[in-house]
Write a protein that holds these residues in place. Structure first.
Motif, PDB file in Angstrom:
ATOM      1  N   TYR A  21       0.836  -1.199   0.000  1.00  0.00           N
ATOM      2  CA  TYR A  21       0.000   0.000   0.000  1.00  0.00           C
ATOM      3  C   TYR A  21       0.878   1.258   0.000  1.00  0.00           C
ATOM      4  O   TYR A  21       0.646   2.199  -0.775  1.00  0.00           O
ATOM      5  CB  TYR A  21      -0.903  -0.033   1.230  1.00  0.00           C
ATOM      6  CG  TYR A  21      -2.033   0.957   1.237  1.00  0.00           C
ATOM      7  CD1 TYR A  21      -3.284   0.607   0.728  1.00  0.00           C
ATOM      8  CD2 TYR A  21      -1.883   2.221   1.781  1.00  0.00           C
ATOM      9  CE1 TYR A  21      -4.347   1.499   0.757  1.00  0.00           C
ATOM     10  CE2 TYR A  21      -2.940   3.120   1.808  1.00  0.00           C
ATOM     11  CZ  TYR A  21      -4.165   2.756   1.293  1.00  0.00           C
ATOM     12  OH  TYR A  21      -5.211   3.650   1.324  1.00  0.00           O
ATOM     13  N   TYR A  25       1.547   4.097  -2.963  1.00  0.00           N
ATOM     14  CA  TYR A  25       1.401   5.526  -2.679  1.00  0.00           C
ATOM     15  C   TYR A  25       2.638   6.304  -3.149  1.00  0.00           C
ATOM     16  O   TYR A  25       2.531   7.345  -3.803  1.00  0.00           O
ATOM     17  CB  TYR A  25       1.186   5.722  -1.181  1.00  0.00           C
ATOM     18  CG  TYR A  25       1.475   7.113  -0.675  1.00  0.00           C
ATOM     19  CD1 TYR A  25       0.610   8.162  -0.948  1.00  0.00           C
ATOM     20  CD2 TYR A  25       2.616   7.376   0.092  1.00  0.00           C
ATOM     21  CE1 TYR A  25       0.869   9.443  -0.474  1.00  0.00           C
ATOM     22  CE2 TYR A  25       2.880   8.641   0.558  1.00  0.00           C
ATOM     23  CZ  TYR A  25       2.012   9.675   0.276  1.00  0.00           C
ATOM     24  OH  TYR A  25       2.282  10.936   0.751  1.00  0.00           O
ATOM     25  N   GLU A  69      -6.958   6.532  -7.343  1.00  0.00           N
ATOM     26  CA  GLU A  69      -7.056   6.248  -5.900  1.00  0.00           C
ATOM     27  C   GLU A  69      -5.824   6.706  -5.111  1.00  0.00           C
ATOM     28  O   GLU A  69      -5.692   6.394  -3.936  1.00  0.00           O
ATOM     29  CB  GLU A  69      -7.289   4.751  -5.659  1.00  0.00           C
ATOM     30  CG  GLU A  69      -8.570   4.229  -6.308  1.00  0.00           C
ATOM     31  CD  GLU A  69      -8.771   2.744  -6.061  1.00  0.00           C
ATOM     32  OE1 GLU A  69      -7.857   2.111  -5.480  1.00  0.00           O
ATOM     33  OE2 GLU A  69      -9.828   2.213  -6.446  1.00  0.00           O
ATOM     34  N   ARG A  71      -5.068   9.712  -4.065  1.00  0.00           N
ATOM     35  CA  ARG A  71      -5.445  10.636  -2.993  1.00  0.00           C
ATOM     36  C   ARG A  71      -6.009   9.884  -1.784  1.00  0.00           C
ATOM     37  O   ARG A  71      -5.722  10.240  -0.634  1.00  0.00           O
ATOM     38  CB  ARG A  71      -6.465  11.652  -3.515  1.00  0.00           C
ATOM     39  CG  ARG A  71      -6.911  12.709  -2.495  1.00  0.00           C
ATOM     40  CD  ARG A  71      -5.735  13.531  -2.017  1.00  0.00           C
ATOM     41  NE  ARG A  71      -5.130  14.286  -3.095  1.00  0.00           N
ATOM     42  CZ  ARG A  71      -5.412  15.563  -3.361  1.00  0.00           C
ATOM     43  NH1 ARG A  71      -6.285  16.218  -2.640  1.00  0.00           N
ATOM     44  NH2 ARG A  71      -4.804  16.180  -4.352  1.00  0.00           N
ATOM     45  N   ASP A  72      -6.779   8.829  -2.023  1.00  0.00           N
ATOM     46  CA  ASP A  72      -7.312   8.036  -0.904  1.00  0.00           C
ATOM     47  C   ASP A  72      -6.181   7.412  -0.101  1.00  0.00           C
ATOM     48  O   ASP A  72      -6.207   7.400   1.133  1.00  0.00           O
ATOM     49  CB  ASP A  72      -8.249   6.946  -1.424  1.00  0.00           C
ATOM     50  CG  ASP A  72      -9.527   7.507  -2.016  1.00  0.00           C
ATOM     51  OD1 ASP A  72      -9.891   8.649  -1.661  1.00  0.00           O
ATOM     52  OD2 ASP A  72     -10.162   6.814  -2.829  1.00  0.00           O
ATOM     53  N   LYS A  73      -5.194   6.882  -0.799  1.00  0.00           N
ATOM     54  CA  LYS A  73      -4.035   6.299  -0.109  1.00  0.00           C
ATOM     55  C   LYS A  73      -3.289   7.374   0.676  1.00  0.00           C
ATOM     56  O   LYS A  73      -2.854   7.146   1.811  1.00  0.00           O
ATOM     57  CB  LYS A  73      -3.088   5.643  -1.118  1.00  0.00           C
ATOM     58  CG  LYS A  73      -3.574   4.337  -1.725  1.00  0.00           C
ATOM     59  CD  LYS A  73      -2.504   3.730  -2.614  1.00  0.00           C
ATOM     60  CE  LYS A  73      -2.919   2.342  -3.120  1.00  0.00           C
ATOM     61  NZ  LYS A  73      -4.090   2.397  -4.003  1.00  0.00           N
ATOM     62  N   VAL A  75      -4.414  10.101   2.039  1.00  0.00           N
ATOM     63  CA  VAL A  75      -5.155  10.484   3.251  1.00  0.00           C
ATOM     64  C   VAL A  75      -5.031   9.412   4.325  1.00  0.00           C
ATOM     65  O   VAL A  75      -4.816   9.714   5.507  1.00  0.00           O
ATOM     66  CB  VAL A  75      -6.628  10.767   2.911  1.00  0.00           C
ATOM     67  CG1 VAL A  75      -7.441  10.965   4.182  1.00  0.00           C
ATOM     68  CG2 VAL A  75      -6.747  11.993   2.009  1.00  0.00           C
ATOM     69  N   GLN A  76      -5.150   8.145   3.937  1.00  0.00           N
ATOM     70  CA  GLN A  76      -5.041   7.060   4.903  1.00  0.00           C
ATOM     71  C   GLN A  76      -3.653   7.018   5.537  1.00  0.00           C
ATOM     72  O   GLN A  76      -3.515   6.853   6.759  1.00  0.00           O
ATOM     73  CB  GLN A  76      -5.344   5.721   4.216  1.00  0.00           C
ATOM     74  CG  GLN A  76      -6.797   5.520   3.851  1.00  0.00           C
ATOM     75  CD  GLN A  76      -7.708   5.498   5.071  1.00  0.00           C
ATOM     76  OE1 GLN A  76      -7.372   4.913   6.092  1.00  0.00           O
ATOM     77  NE2 GLN A  76      -8.842   6.159   4.956  1.00  0.00           N
TER      78      GLN A  76
END
Length: 211
Positions: A21, A25, A69, A71-73, A75-76
């Motif tokens: 993950y 990123y 995706e 941006r989602d990574k 933020v997480q």
């Protein structure tokens, strides 16, 4: 930093590096980051876990160039990193340091700025992590038991470091009057109002007065 602390930090870093993950990123960030740093925004590279916040400050950054995706990574990972740093801070005596002026809401230490430092956010300090003995674990990192072991060792290294010992000594040496003065200074900072960038300040020495 002590050798123990460096070693513990390396163990945590190794777990983060092994995450697919995290690698995805980083791979997705290389294009936008390289484009932005080419225009003088090199400071962005100093805080890779906050790219979701800092990249948009670069004039040439194009969100359409992001990989799907990404941006989602971002933020997480940002949230996980912030939680980990906050838990490490909670190992220090005096945490969450309520009533201290440097952590008042008007202070630059409590907001995301281009200083590249991890902010002391009011929301994260309200989690009361000083009462949580176990470190937080991240769903995007592998091997939860290894995560906890490495982070716990890092927390112990922070707690036993000379810097933490000095902070504990100084915090415990504060008298009731000292803390009252800190709270007064904190309240004054809350009420402080600073001039806007366009405001012009005139030195009293440059103002002519009539005789």
């Amino acid at each position: 930093m002590t050798a123990q602390l460096w070693h513990a930090a390396e163990q945590v870093a190794a777990i983060w590096r092994s995450s697919t993950y995290v690698q995805e990123y980083l791979a997705g960030a290389r294009g936008p980051l390289a484009q932005s740093t080419g225009t003088g925004a090199d400071h962005i590279a100093a805080q890779p876990f906050y790219l979701a916040i800092y990249l948009p400050t670069a004039m040439t950054y194009n969100q359409a160039a992001e990989t799907p995706e990404w941006r989602d990574k971002a933020v997480q990972i940002m949230n996980g990193y912030t939680a980990m740093i906050e838990w490490l801070r909670s190992r220090l005596a005096g945490y969450p340091f309520s009533g201290t002026p440097q952590l008042a809401s008007a202070s630059p230490w409590t907001t995301f700025t281009v200083s590249m430092r991890v902010p002391w956010l009011a929301a994260t300090r309200s989690w009361q992590l000083q009462h949580q003995q176990q470190p937080p674990t991240m769903p995007f990192l592998p091997n939860r038991p290894a995560q906890m072991k490495a982070a716990a060792e890092l927390g112990a290294a922070v707690t036993s470091s000379p810097a933490a010992a000095e902070a504990r000594q100084r915090w415990n040496a504060l008298t009731t009057d000292d803390k009252r003065q800190l709270e007064t200074a904190s309240a004054a900072m809350q009420q402080a109002r600073y001039p806007e960038p366009d405001d012009v300040w005139v030195s009293p020495r440059t103002v002519e007065t009539s005789p």
